[in-house]
Design an enzyme around this catalytic site. Sequence first.
Site, mmCIF file in Angstrom:
data_model
loop_
_atom_site.group_PDB
_atom_site.id
_atom_site.type_symbol
_atom_site.label_atom_id
_atom_site.label_comp_id
_atom_site.label_asym_id
_atom_site.label_seq_id
_atom_site.Cartn_x
_atom_site.Cartn_y
_atom_site.Cartn_z
ATOM 1 N N ARG A 66 -1.431 -14.484 3.793
ATOM 2 C CA ARG A 66 -2.241 -13.868 4.859
ATOM 3 C C ARG A 66 -1.578 -14.041 6.224
ATOM 4 N NH1 ARG A 66 -6.622 -10.517 3.936
ATOM 5 N NH2 ARG A 66 -7.624 -11.356 5.794
ATOM 6 N N ASN A 83 -1.669 -0.177 7.091
ATOM 7 C CA ASN A 83 -1.140 -1.473 7.524
ATOM 8 C C ASN A 83 -0.303 -2.147 6.438
ATOM 9 O OD1 ASN A 83 -3.161 -2.192 5.795
ATOM 10 N ND2 ASN A 83 -4.403 -3.251 7.307
ATOM 11 N N TYR A 119 -12.117 -2.610 -3.443
ATOM 12 C CA TYR A 119 -12.685 -2.654 -2.096
ATOM 13 C C TYR A 119 -14.220 -2.657 -2.112
ATOM 14 C CZ TYR A 119 -8.154 -2.203 0.243
ATOM 15 O OH TYR A 119 -6.888 -2.431 0.730
ATOM 16 N N PHE A 158 -15.272 2.741 7.435
ATOM 17 C CA PHE A 158 -13.883 2.973 7.039
ATOM 18 C C PHE A 158 -13.686 2.990 5.528
ATOM 19 C CE2 PHE A 158 -14.248 -1.667 7.672
ATOM 20 C CZ PHE A 158 -13.715 -2.150 6.475
ATOM 21 N N ARG A 165 2.752 -6.820 9.368
ATOM 22 C CA ARG A 165 2.038 -5.807 10.152
ATOM 23 C C ARG A 165 2.552 -5.785 11.591
ATOM 24 N NH1 ARG A 165 -4.046 -7.158 7.741
ATOM 25 N NH2 ARG A 165 -3.829 -5.971 5.786
ATOM 26 N N GLU A 185 -8.872 -10.395 -8.121
ATOM 27 C CA GLU A 185 -7.939 -9.293 -7.876
ATOM 28 C C GLU A 185 -6.746 -9.328 -8.836
ATOM 29 O OE1 GLU A 185 -9.138 -8.656 -3.164
ATOM 30 O OE2 GLU A 185 -7.233 -9.613 -3.638
ATOM 31 N N LYS A 199 0.837 -1.201 0.000
ATOM 32 C CA LYS A 199 0.000 0.000 0.000
ATOM 33 C C LYS A 199 0.877 1.259 0.000
ATOM 34 C CE LYS A 199 -3.763 -2.415 2.420
ATOM 35 N NZ LYS A 199 -4.752 -2.349 3.531
ATOM 36 N N HIS A 218 -1.749 -5.576 1.421
ATOM 37 C CA HIS A 218 -3.002 -6.283 1.158
ATOM 38 C C HIS A 218 -2.675 -7.657 0.596
ATOM 39 C CE1 HIS A 218 -6.962 -7.265 -0.546
ATOM 40 N NE2 HIS A 218 -6.265 -7.734 -1.551
HETATM 41 P P1 IDP Z 1 -7.505 -7.221 5.465
HETATM 42 O O1 IDP Z 1 -6.690 -6.155 4.762
HETATM 43 O O2 IDP Z 1 -6.752 -7.824 6.629
HETATM 44 O O3 IDP Z 1 -8.080 -8.250 4.519
HETATM 45 P P2 IDP Z 1 -10.193 -6.054 5.542
HETATM 46 O O4 IDP Z 1 -11.202 -6.339 6.606
HETATM 47 O O5 IDP Z 1 -10.403 -6.667 4.191
HETATM 48 O O6 IDP Z 1 -8.753 -6.465 6.129
HETATM 49 O O7 IDP Z 1 -10.093 -4.481 5.383
HETATM 50 C C1 IDP Z 1 -9.488 -3.905 4.263
HETATM 51 C C2 IDP Z 1 -8.629 -2.750 4.696
HETATM 52 O O8 IDP Z 1 -9.461 -1.713 5.195
HETATM 53 C C3 IDP Z 1 -7.652 -3.045 5.832
HETATM 54 O O9 IDP Z 1 -6.444 -3.646 5.395
HETATM 55 C C4 IDP Z 1 -7.420 -1.671 6.425
HETATM 56 O O10 IDP Z 1 -6.476 -0.937 5.638
HETATM 57 C C5 IDP Z 1 -8.799 -1.032 6.255
HETATM 58 N N1 IDP Z 1 -9.631 -1.192 7.446
HETATM 59 C C6 IDP Z 1 -10.338 -2.271 7.818
HETATM 60 N N2 IDP Z 1 -11.011 -2.067 8.960
HETATM 61 C C7 IDP Z 1 -10.720 -0.804 9.319
HETATM 62 C C8 IDP Z 1 -11.115 0.019 10.425
HETATM 63 O O11 IDP Z 1 -11.877 -0.379 11.318
HETATM 64 N N3 IDP Z 1 -10.601 1.277 10.443
HETATM 65 C C9 IDP Z 1 -9.767 1.760 9.489
HETATM 66 N N4 IDP Z 1 -9.387 1.027 8.434
HETATM 67 C C10 IDP Z 1 -9.838 -0.231 8.355
HETATM 68 MG MG MG Z 2 -9.465 -8.025 2.975
#
Ligand code: IDP
Ligand code: MG
Length: 139
Positions: free
Chosen positions: A87, A114, A51, A59, A104, A128, A11, A117
């Site tokens: 993952r 973070n 997304y 978010f 992370r 994707e 990212k 992805h």
């Molecule tokens: P992942 O990246 O571990 O698969 P997802 O639930 O798919 O997690 O969320 C996608 C992205 O959205 C996350 O990597 C993070 O950057 C952002 N994100 C998810 N939940 C939150 C939140 O509660 N606050 C802020 N950003 C969030």
């Molecule tokens: Mg995800």
Amino acid sequence: MALERTFVMVKPDGVERRLVGEIIGRFERRGLRLVGMRLLQPDRALAERHYATHKGKPFYEPLVDFIISGPVVAMCWEGTQAVSLVRKMMGALKPEEALPGTIRGDFTTEVRTNLVHGSDAVETAQAEIALWLGNDLLP
Ligand code: IDP
Ligand code: MG
């Protein structure tokens, strides 16, 4: 054990923090094979498609703004059970659950910024990979 391909993105925060080499190195050392890579700054339409499952969540808007804020490195990695392996190496979404030794867990305390992805399932990976890198890389 299935040979899989998965989609990984460094990212904008990872590129800005000069962590691209660190992240690629981890996957290479583990034994995954890099089969496609592209440095680009995604436009809003691409970020919104990527997304789409999160549309409507609190978010979502800031997440899309963040992903288009600078260049990202979009990659396809191949290996045995590559989807779940990546993952695990990324670490959990919740900072307090991202263990040391994961990307992370070693480099961020934030939930949004973070660094990385990775596709969450084989079907998601195919969508994707096609979206970011084109159909030629599909397994
Ligand atoms: P992942 O990246 O571990 O698969 P997802 O639930 O798919 O997690 O969320 C996608 C992205 O959205 C996350 O990597 C993070 O950057 C952002 N994100 C998810 N939940 C939150 C939140 O509660 N606050 C802020 N950003 C969030
Ligand atoms: Mg995800």
